[in-house]
Design an enzyme around this catalytic site. Structure first.
Site, PDB file in Angstrom:
ATOM      1  N   ASP A   9      57.339 -22.381  19.541  1.00 46.72           N
ATOM      2  CA  ASP A   9      57.403 -22.064  20.966  1.00 46.72           C
ATOM      3  C   ASP A   9      58.010 -20.671  21.100  1.00 46.72           C
ATOM      4  OD1 ASP A   9      57.865 -21.903  23.657  1.00 46.72           O
ATOM      5  OD2 ASP A   9      58.933 -23.809  23.833  1.00 46.72           O
ATOM      6  N   ASP A 105      51.828 -19.810  24.725  1.00 40.31           N
ATOM      7  CA  ASP A 105      53.055 -19.503  23.983  1.00 40.31           C
ATOM      8  C   ASP A 105      53.513 -20.622  23.059  1.00 40.31           C
ATOM      9  OD1 ASP A 105      53.562 -21.101  26.132  1.00 40.31           O
ATOM     10  OD2 ASP A 105      55.494 -20.217  26.619  1.00 40.31           O
ATOM     11  N   GLU A 106      52.763 -21.708  22.996  1.00 37.17           N
ATOM     12  CA  GLU A 106      53.172 -22.809  22.131  1.00 37.17           C
ATOM     13  C   GLU A 106      52.001 -23.232  21.248  1.00 37.17           C
ATOM     14  OE1 GLU A 106      54.822 -26.194  24.176  1.00 37.17           O
ATOM     15  OE2 GLU A 106      55.659 -24.936  25.765  1.00 37.17           O
TER      16      GLU A 106
END
Lengths: 416, 81
Positions: A9, A105-106
């Site tokens: 993350d 973003d993960e």
């Protein structure tokens, strides 16, 4: 063999990228915020300094400025963040082909088969963390576990720049103490329901009676029970895997707050037109229509209804959306944003049961009319032909929902 | 504070296998420098200049320096005196 799954993350992703590109703001509270002119004036992400001063994602820009007068607000640069997102994925791709992004973003990485070459889960996590810092200048938090759910909890456990492993030896001690609300798919309402019965932590959830949870929360109760016990066995999808289209939706923050039914109908019409046009473009019909509403207090909810027959007709989708709205909104607050989404898609050429009490001739005419409008718009632009209805408020009607729609991350279940 | 990120004009050579190497660059004062040697080429972030790119560690006039290829532009870090 036990799987080794990482969840990585990127910490305060947008803000971290901006911090890298603005070395002059080092040490300052910084936030990425939408354009205040277009009324998308909210904080998208804040860096840790700003978060410490009380800045939260979703706050209006003016509220943020009040909470922290020296806050630096920079406008978002989505194209840059997407470049970073794909550079992140390139790094992940050097450790496994099983990379499943969750938003930009993960991502989950299944590195079970890579450990022979690259070392254990923690060694790979450390290497990825080091490389992201050196090569991209941002930080990631990584969780390691034997299932995706616990891996995700691990990446939340220590931020920023942390690595947390939940093993079968330590999970009861560490992870079970976390609040149940940290679990994927425990939102505000589920949390409140669980709270009522004294279930506050993941451990308490895991030790509850599954039958009781099912009575309480339906199917999701059992899913959460499985999650909390670490029995989730869903696999990490290989890189490049794309879920089949499951739903089509559009939402918009309107240029001004919506005050009455007419305002809402104009915006719903614009959204319905766009959604229906995209349905037709992809050759689908929908069986479910849902709307989402966010009022000017940023409270939001959504409601859905099943249609009696699959449709791609603009007016039918509009009618369903409007009915949902009339049924479920009581006008306590003006509305800031609206969305229309269609689900349960079927191919548009499947045979359907005709209805004696509905004029199929009329429906066919409507379909042809919609197709004609699509064709005109394709050739001469979106605003070349408009419903007269829309002219009642040109400012609201001027939103070209179709070309400004955004892509949302797919859900955890990938339509499975 | 003076901006530490300096975009430069770069003359680039492409090998027949597609490898890209900087040959000359022009600093902001207009002076042209020749890249005598390339030691390393790796993705690296520059916290000083602010950005990331493929970082070429190069030898120019006997001194080691870094040249960054950022998506479609080249930049260097200004040495602060």
């Amino acid at each position: 063999m036990e799987r080794i799954i990482l969840h990585s993350d990127a910490n305060c992703f947008y803000a971290s990228v901006e911090m890298l590109y603005h070395p002059e703001y080092a040490g300052c509270p910084l936030a990425v915020g939408g354009d205040p002119e277009a009324r998308h004036g909210i904080i998208l992400t804040a860096n840790y300094i700003a978060k410490k001063k009380g800045i939260k994602t979703g706050q209006a820009l003016w509220q943020a400025k009040m909470a922290c007068p020296d806050l630096v607000i920079v406008p978002p640069r989505m194209d840059l963040y997407l470049k970073f997102s794909s550079m992140l994925r390139e790094i992940y791709g050097e450790y496994t082909n099983l990379v499943e992004p969750y938003g930009c973003d993960e991502a989950w990485l299944d590195v079970t088969d890579s450990t022979v070459l690259k070392g254990g889960g923690r060694k790979i996590a450390e290497e990825i963390s080091r490389r992201v810092k050196r090569e991209l200048g941002i930080t990631v938090s990584i969780g390691i576990s034997w299932n995706k759910i616990f891996a995700k909890l691990g990446s939340d456990y220590k931020k920023p720049d942390g690595i947390t492993a939940f093993t079968k030896e330590n999970y009861k001690e560490l992870l079970w103490r976390l609040p149940a609300a940290d679990l994927l798919y425990v939102g505000r309402s589920t949390r409140n329901t669980l709270n009522c019965y004294g279930i506050k932590t993941i451990g308490e959830l895991a030790l509850s009676d599954p039958k009781f949870l099912e009575r309480l929360l339906g199917k999701m109760g059992l899913v959460l029970y499985t999650f909390a016990n670490g029995w989730d066995e869903s696999s990490v999808s290989p890189q490049g895997y794309e879920a089949p289209v499951k739903s089509i939706g559009n939402s918009t923050t309107t240029p001004r707050d919506l005050e009455n039914n007419l305002d809402v109908q104009i915006v719903l019409m614009a959204l319905a037109e766009s959604v229906a046009a995209r349905l037709r473009k992809h050759g689908f019909k929908c069986k479910v229509v849902s709307i989402s509403i966010r009022d000017n207090g940023l409270y939001s909810f959504s409601r859905q209804k099943k249609l009696e027959r699959p449709t791609d007709i603009t007016n039918e989708i509009m009618k369903a959306a409007n009915e949902l709205f009339q049924e479920h909104y009581n006008w306590q607050h003006p509305i800031r944003s609206l969305g229309v989404r269609v689900e349960s898609l079927v191919l548009s050429d499947i045979p359907i049961q005709l209805d004696l009490f509905v004029s199929e001739e009329q429906r066919e005419k409507q379909e042809k009319m919609d197709q004609a409008v699509d064709e005109i718009r394709r050739q001469f632009g979106y605003f070349s032909v408009q419903k007269a209805f829309m002219y009642q408020d040109k400012a609201l009607a001027s939103l070209d929902a179709q070309s400004s729609h955004t892509v949302h991350p797919i859900g955890y279940f990938n339509g499975r | 504070m003076e901006n530490a990120k300096v975009y430069v004009d770069v003359l680039v050579n492409f090998d027949n296998d597609g490898t890209m190497s900087p040959v000359d660059f022009i600093w902001e004062d207009g002076e042209k420098y020749h890249v005598d040697r390339i030691f390393a080429r790796e993705r690296c972030a520059s916290r000083k200049a602010g950005g990331t790119g493929i970082c070429y560690t190069i030898m120019v006039n006997g001194k080691e320096s870094h040249l960054y290829y950022e998506f479609d532009k080249w930049f260097m870090e200004r040495r602060c005196s």
